[in-house]
Scaffold this motif. Sequence first.
Motif, PDB file in Angstrom:
ATOM      1  N   GLY A 183       7.137   0.947   5.543  1.00 18.61           N
ATOM      2  CA  GLY A 183       8.474   0.955   4.963  1.00 18.61           C
ATOM      3  C   GLY A 183       8.680   2.522   4.443  1.00 18.61           C
ATOM      4  N   ARG A 184       9.601   2.913   3.768  1.00 13.73           N
ATOM      5  CA  ARG A 184      10.040   4.185   3.324  1.00 13.73           C
ATOM      6  C   ARG A 184       8.943   4.738   2.295  1.00 13.73           C
ATOM      7  NH1 ARG A 184      15.950   5.595   1.858  1.00 13.73           N
ATOM      8  NH2 ARG A 184      14.920   7.608   1.694  1.00 13.73           N
ATOM      9  N   PHE A 185       8.538   3.621   1.483  1.00 13.58           N
ATOM     10  CA  PHE A 185       7.709   4.290   0.369  1.00 13.58           C
ATOM     11  C   PHE A 185       6.463   3.610   0.330  1.00 13.58           C
ATOM     12  CE2 PHE A 185      12.306   4.344  -1.000  1.00 13.58           C
ATOM     13  CZ  PHE A 185      12.560   5.829  -1.072  1.00 13.58           C
ATOM     14  N   GLN A 186       6.318   2.587   1.042  1.00 13.12           N
ATOM     15  CA  GLN A 186       5.020   1.720   0.974  1.00 13.12           C
ATOM     16  C   GLN A 186       5.079   1.096   2.375  1.00 13.12           C
ATOM     17  OE1 GLN A 186       4.693  -1.200  -2.086  1.00 13.12           O
ATOM     18  NE2 GLN A 186       6.128  -2.599  -1.183  1.00 13.12           N
ATOM     19  N   SER A 187       3.496   0.605   2.585  1.00 11.51           N
ATOM     20  CA  SER A 187       3.443  -0.202   3.873  1.00 11.51           C
ATOM     21  C   SER A 187       2.861  -1.574   3.354  1.00 11.51           C
ATOM     22  CB  SER A 187       2.473   0.578   4.753  1.00 11.51           C
ATOM     23  OG  SER A 187       3.009   1.944   5.519  1.00 11.51           O
ATOM     24  N   CYS A 216       0.696  -1.125  -0.021  1.00 11.51           N
ATOM     25  CA  CYS A 216      -0.060   0.005  -0.039  1.00 11.51           C
ATOM     26  C   CYS A 216       0.871   1.242   0.057  1.00 11.51           C
ATOM     27  CB  CYS A 216      -1.049  -0.056   1.234  1.00 11.51           C
ATOM     28  SG  CYS A 216      -1.769  -1.627   1.751  1.00 11.51           S
ATOM     29  N   THR A 217       0.318   2.154  -0.611  1.00 13.17           N
ATOM     30  CA  THR A 217       0.800   3.675  -0.440  1.00 13.17           C
ATOM     31  C   THR A 217       0.171   4.182   0.881  1.00 13.17           C
ATOM     32  OG1 THR A 217      -1.071   4.699  -1.978  1.00 13.17           O
ATOM     33  CG2 THR A 217       1.152   3.797  -3.008  1.00 13.17           C
ATOM     34  N   ASP A 218       0.507   5.306   1.156  1.00 14.75           N
ATOM     35  CA  ASP A 218       0.039   5.857   2.299  1.00 14.75           C
ATOM     36  C   ASP A 218      -1.778   6.176   2.118  1.00 14.75           C
ATOM     37  OD1 ASP A 218       2.304   5.617   3.883  1.00 14.75           O
ATOM     38  OD2 ASP A 218       2.991   8.015   3.521  1.00 14.75           O
ATOM     39  N   GLU A 219      -1.849   6.636   0.772  1.00 17.19           N
ATOM     40  CA  GLU A 219      -3.329   6.990   0.325  1.00 17.19           C
ATOM     41  C   GLU A 219      -4.179   5.569   0.529  1.00 17.19           C
ATOM     42  OE1 GLU A 219      -5.735   8.779  -2.967  1.00 17.19           O
ATOM     43  OE2 GLU A 219      -3.563   8.816  -3.380  1.00 17.19           O
ATOM     44  N   GLN A 220      -3.555   4.683   0.006  1.00 20.17           N
ATOM     45  CA  GLN A 220      -4.324   3.201  -0.065  1.00 20.17           C
ATOM     46  C   GLN A 220      -4.410   2.778   1.286  1.00 20.17           C
ATOM     47  OE1 GLN A 220      -1.639   1.258  -2.867  1.00 20.17           O
ATOM     48  NE2 GLN A 220      -3.262   1.542  -4.414  1.00 20.17           N
ATOM     49  N   LEU A 221      -3.325   2.957   2.005  1.00 17.25           N
ATOM     50  CA  LEU A 221      -3.488   2.334   3.484  1.00 17.25           C
ATOM     51  C   LEU A 221      -4.581   2.946   4.220  1.00 17.25           C
ATOM     52  CD1 LEU A 221      -2.342   0.776   5.998  1.00 17.25           C
ATOM     53  CD2 LEU A 221      -0.760   2.693   6.454  1.00 17.25           C
ATOM     54  N   PRO A 257      -9.360  -4.751  -4.551  1.00 15.10           N
ATOM     55  CA  PRO A 257      -8.796  -5.440  -5.915  1.00 15.10           C
ATOM     56  C   PRO A 257      -7.586  -4.399  -6.569  1.00 15.10           C
ATOM     57  CG  PRO A 257     -11.097  -4.580  -6.213  1.00 15.10           C
ATOM     58  CD  PRO A 257     -10.843  -4.490  -4.628  1.00 15.10           C
ATOM     59  N   ASP A 258      -7.829  -3.190  -6.287  1.00 18.43           N
ATOM     60  CA  ASP A 258      -6.808  -2.232  -6.792  1.00 18.43           C
ATOM     61  C   ASP A 258      -5.420  -1.996  -6.010  1.00 18.43           C
ATOM     62  OD1 ASP A 258      -8.679  -1.592  -8.473  1.00 18.43           O
ATOM     63  OD2 ASP A 258      -9.609   0.095  -7.508  1.00 18.43           O
ATOM     64  N   ILE A 259      -5.365  -2.717  -5.137  1.00 19.07           N
ATOM     65  CA  ILE A 259      -4.098  -2.687  -4.222  1.00 19.07           C
ATOM     66  C   ILE A 259      -3.345  -4.203  -4.290  1.00 19.07           C
ATOM     67  CG2 ILE A 259      -2.986  -2.677  -2.042  1.00 19.07           C
ATOM     68  CD1 ILE A 259      -5.505  -1.104  -0.891  1.00 19.07           C
TER      69      ILE A 259
END
Length: 279
Positions: free
Chosen positions: A245-249, A226-231, A260-262
């Motif tokens: 993580g630095r760039f994704q979770s 996930c990006t921060d927005e998706q999270l 389904p989009d993640i």
Amino acid sequence: MENCIEVKNITREYPQFRLNNVSFNVPCGTVMGFIGENGAGKSTTIRAILGLLKKGDGEITVLGENADTLTNETKEKIGVVFDGLSFPENLTASQLDKVMRGIYKTWNSEKYFGFMRKFELPLNKKFKAFSRGMVMRLSIAAALSHNPQLLILDEPTSGLDPVMRSEILDIFLDFMQDESHSILISTHITSDLEHIADYICFIHKGEIMFTEERNTMLERHRILKCTDEQLGQIDKSDIIGIRRGRFQSEVLTTNAQKYPDIPSDAPTIEEIMVFYVKE
């Protein structure tokens, strides 16, 4: 007999630890992997199954008998490996054979010395001079040499190099070729279970989180990337654990189909355990 081990609502109280209403079954003819972090209650549960702890609440049956009153005949059908030396340290492998012949009616000296050769263990060296890996190989050889029906193993591959671990796992798989045989194996090396386990039982802080068929468990859990927005779009009730993580979770969930989009990946047994423990 459907289950070789049945653990029903057992509770054991200690000053700083509690086994809380632990229940699970090991079906006959299967390998059950018993996982959990250090101090989760794995060894305590195994000792309760073997009748080595004072009786508390709940009930345990092993091969159809109450664990607190196992007959000698049933005890001979159980091979046990603990995480450490279980024999007097001043004995040698040759002397242990003589001792075990007097204890087990089913003891097979030929099989035992075959394992000694296979594991390259010295026959006349005292156990106190054995390395940790040698102790574990000795314990496994002894457990298998009285022709058990059930193996109960507490960290059996601990201290072994990858080549020897692979060889030991092959021996366990050979043991399971007999459909009447069963294994309960506690281990920190969860990658071993991906090769041999039919079921996984996960204990955390003295409580069973789940008991499930291995492949079903692995298919049910997914790691969302996930990006921060998706999270922020993920329902908190769907989150088992988060690794940032630095760039994704990364998010462990059993409801990946809702997102389904993640993008998602299949987890390993170790990753599932780590995410649950990290809460």
